[in-house]
Scaffold this motif. Structure first.
Motif, short mmCIF file in Angstrom:
data_model
loop_
_atom_site.label_atom_id
_atom_site.label_comp_id
_atom_site.label_asym_id
_atom_site.label_seq_id
_atom_site.Cartn_x
_atom_site.Cartn_y
_atom_site.Cartn_z
N ALA A 31 0.81 -1.22 0.00
CA ALA A 31 0.00 0.00 0.00
C ALA A 31 0.84 1.27 0.00
O ALA A 31 0.32 2.37 -0.18
N VAL A 32 2.15 1.13 0.16
CA VAL A 32 3.02 2.31 0.23
C VAL A 32 3.15 2.95 -1.15
O VAL A 32 3.41 2.28 -2.14
N THR A 33 2.95 4.26 -1.18
CA THR A 33 3.18 5.03 -2.40
C THR A 33 3.95 6.28 -2.03
O THR A 33 3.90 6.74 -0.89
N GLY A 34 4.67 6.80 -3.00
CA GLY A 34 5.41 8.04 -2.80
C GLY A 34 4.91 9.09 -3.77
O GLY A 34 4.40 8.76 -4.84
N ARG A 35 5.05 10.34 -3.37
CA ARG A 35 4.53 11.42 -4.20
C ARG A 35 5.57 12.53 -4.28
O ARG A 35 6.17 12.90 -3.28
N GLY A 36 5.75 13.04 -5.49
CA GLY A 36 6.63 14.17 -5.71
C GLY A 36 5.89 15.23 -6.50
O GLY A 36 5.22 14.92 -7.49
N GLU A 37 5.97 16.46 -6.03
CA GLU A 37 5.29 17.57 -6.72
C GLU A 37 6.29 18.68 -6.97
O GLU A 37 7.11 18.98 -6.11
N LEU A 38 6.19 19.28 -8.14
CA LEU A 38 7.11 20.36 -8.50
C LEU A 38 6.49 21.20 -9.60
O LEU A 38 6.24 20.69 -10.71
N ARG A 39 6.19 22.43 -9.32
CA ARG A 39 5.73 23.43 -10.30
C ARG A 39 4.74 22.87 -11.32
O ARG A 39 4.94 22.96 -12.52
N GLY A 40 3.67 22.28 -10.85
CA GLY A 40 2.64 21.81 -11.76
C GLY A 40 2.82 20.38 -12.25
O GLY A 40 2.03 19.90 -13.06
N ILE A 41 3.82 19.70 -11.77
CA ILE A 41 4.04 18.30 -12.14
C ILE A 41 3.86 17.47 -10.88
O ILE A 41 4.41 17.79 -9.82
N THR A 42 3.10 16.39 -10.99
CA THR A 42 2.90 15.48 -9.88
C THR A 42 3.19 14.06 -10.36
O THR A 42 2.68 13.63 -11.39
N ILE A 43 4.02 13.36 -9.60
CA ILE A 43 4.35 11.97 -9.91
C ILE A 43 4.11 11.15 -8.66
O ILE A 43 4.55 11.52 -7.57
N GLY A 48 8.11 -0.06 -5.49
CA GLY A 48 9.25 -0.40 -6.34
C GLY A 48 9.85 0.80 -7.06
O GLY A 48 10.85 0.69 -7.75
N GLY A 49 9.22 1.97 -6.91
CA GLY A 49 9.70 3.18 -7.57
C GLY A 49 9.15 3.40 -8.96
O GLY A 49 9.54 4.35 -9.65
N ASP A 50 8.24 2.51 -9.39
CA ASP A 50 7.64 2.65 -10.72
C ASP A 50 6.56 3.73 -10.69
O ASP A 50 5.77 3.81 -9.74
N ILE A 51 6.49 4.53 -11.72
CA ILE A 51 5.50 5.60 -11.80
C ILE A 51 4.11 4.99 -11.99
O ILE A 51 3.89 4.18 -12.88
N THR A 52 3.20 5.38 -11.10
CA THR A 52 1.81 4.91 -11.20
C THR A 52 0.88 6.03 -11.64
O THR A 52 -0.15 5.76 -12.23
N THR A 53 1.25 7.27 -11.34
CA THR A 53 0.45 8.43 -11.75
C THR A 53 1.38 9.54 -12.18
O THR A 53 2.37 9.82 -11.50
N LEU A 54 1.04 10.17 -13.29
CA LEU A 54 1.81 11.30 -13.79
C LEU A 54 0.83 12.39 -14.22
O LEU A 54 -0.05 12.12 -15.04
N ARG A 78 12.04 12.92 -6.06
CA ARG A 78 11.34 13.25 -4.82
C ARG A 78 10.32 12.17 -4.46
O ARG A 78 10.18 11.81 -3.29
N ALA A 79 9.61 11.68 -5.45
CA ALA A 79 8.61 10.63 -5.20
C ALA A 79 9.29 9.35 -4.71
O ALA A 79 8.80 8.70 -3.78
N ARG A 80 10.41 9.01 -5.31
CA ARG A 80 11.14 7.81 -4.88
C ARG A 80 11.70 7.98 -3.47
O ARG A 80 11.69 7.05 -2.68
N ALA A 81 12.18 9.18 -3.15
CA ALA A 81 12.67 9.44 -1.80
C ALA A 81 11.52 9.34 -0.79
O ALA A 81 11.68 8.79 0.31
N ASP A 82 10.35 9.83 -1.17
CA ASP A 82 9.17 9.76 -0.31
C ASP A 82 8.77 8.30 -0.07
O ASP A 82 8.52 7.90 1.08
N VAL A 83 8.73 7.50 -1.12
CA VAL A 83 8.34 6.10 -0.95
C VAL A 83 9.39 5.34 -0.16
O VAL A 83 9.06 4.46 0.64
N ARG A 84 10.64 5.68 -0.33
CA ARG A 84 11.70 5.01 0.44
C ARG A 84 11.55 5.32 1.93
O ARG A 84 11.67 4.43 2.77
N ALA A 85 11.28 6.57 2.26
CA ALA A 85 11.10 6.96 3.67
C ALA A 85 9.89 6.23 4.27
O ALA A 85 9.96 5.74 5.40
#
Length: 144
Positions: A31-43, A48-54, A78-85
């Motif tokens: 159930a763990v997911t990571g999220r990265g947001e930057l100037r209008g981009i969300t991943i 496993g670090g695979d992109i599920t939403t872009l 950023r998203a991968r760092a979030d999911v790793r944490a």
């Protein structure tokens, strides 16, 4: 009931507990997911670090190729760092019987705090060393 039977029952109970803990851990990890947001981009990424939403905002589509590429890569990092944490947090809260193996897999083995480490005197080190080699060398003789 013999000691062997009691021991087997206890072992079966502990094994069942470990299996339940492993199932709970697997569900939590999935159930763990990571999220990265930057100037209008969300991943969003899975464990496993695979992109599920872009999501790319329309304004970001007007950026240069280099700007968009750098922003996407940074957002993904950023998203991968979030999911790793988050994954490391799941590992920290896992059943202690599973934790060390999980942390080894994740590469996040924890070192005990300095106050928990024991400092040995030279005599204690020598005594432990002697006891170790005595156990190892039991049964060996120097006679030929």
């Amino acid at each position: 009931m013999t000691d062997l039977q009691r021991w087997e029952q206890q072992l079966q109970q502990e094994l069942a507990e470990i299996r339940r803990s492993a199932e709970t851990l697997a569900k939590s990890a999935a159930a763990v997911t990571g999220r990265g947001e930057l100037r209008g981009i969300t991943i969003e990424v899975n464990a496993g670090g695979d992109i599920t939403t872009l999501h790319i905002a329309p304004a970001a589509m007007r950026w240069s190729t280099a700007q968009l590429t750098n922003a996407l890569l940074d957002c993904h990092r950023r998203a991968r760092a979030d999911v790793r944490a988050k994954t490391e947090e799941v590992a920290r809260t896992a059943d202690p019987r599973l934790r060390s193996q999980l942390q080894e897999i994740l590469g996040t083995t924890e070192n005990p705090p300095a106050e928990q480490r024991r400092t040995l005197t030279e005599e204690q080190v020598q005594a432990a060393d002697d006891a170790y080699f005595e156990r190892i060398n039991q049964g060996w003789t120097t006679e030929r």
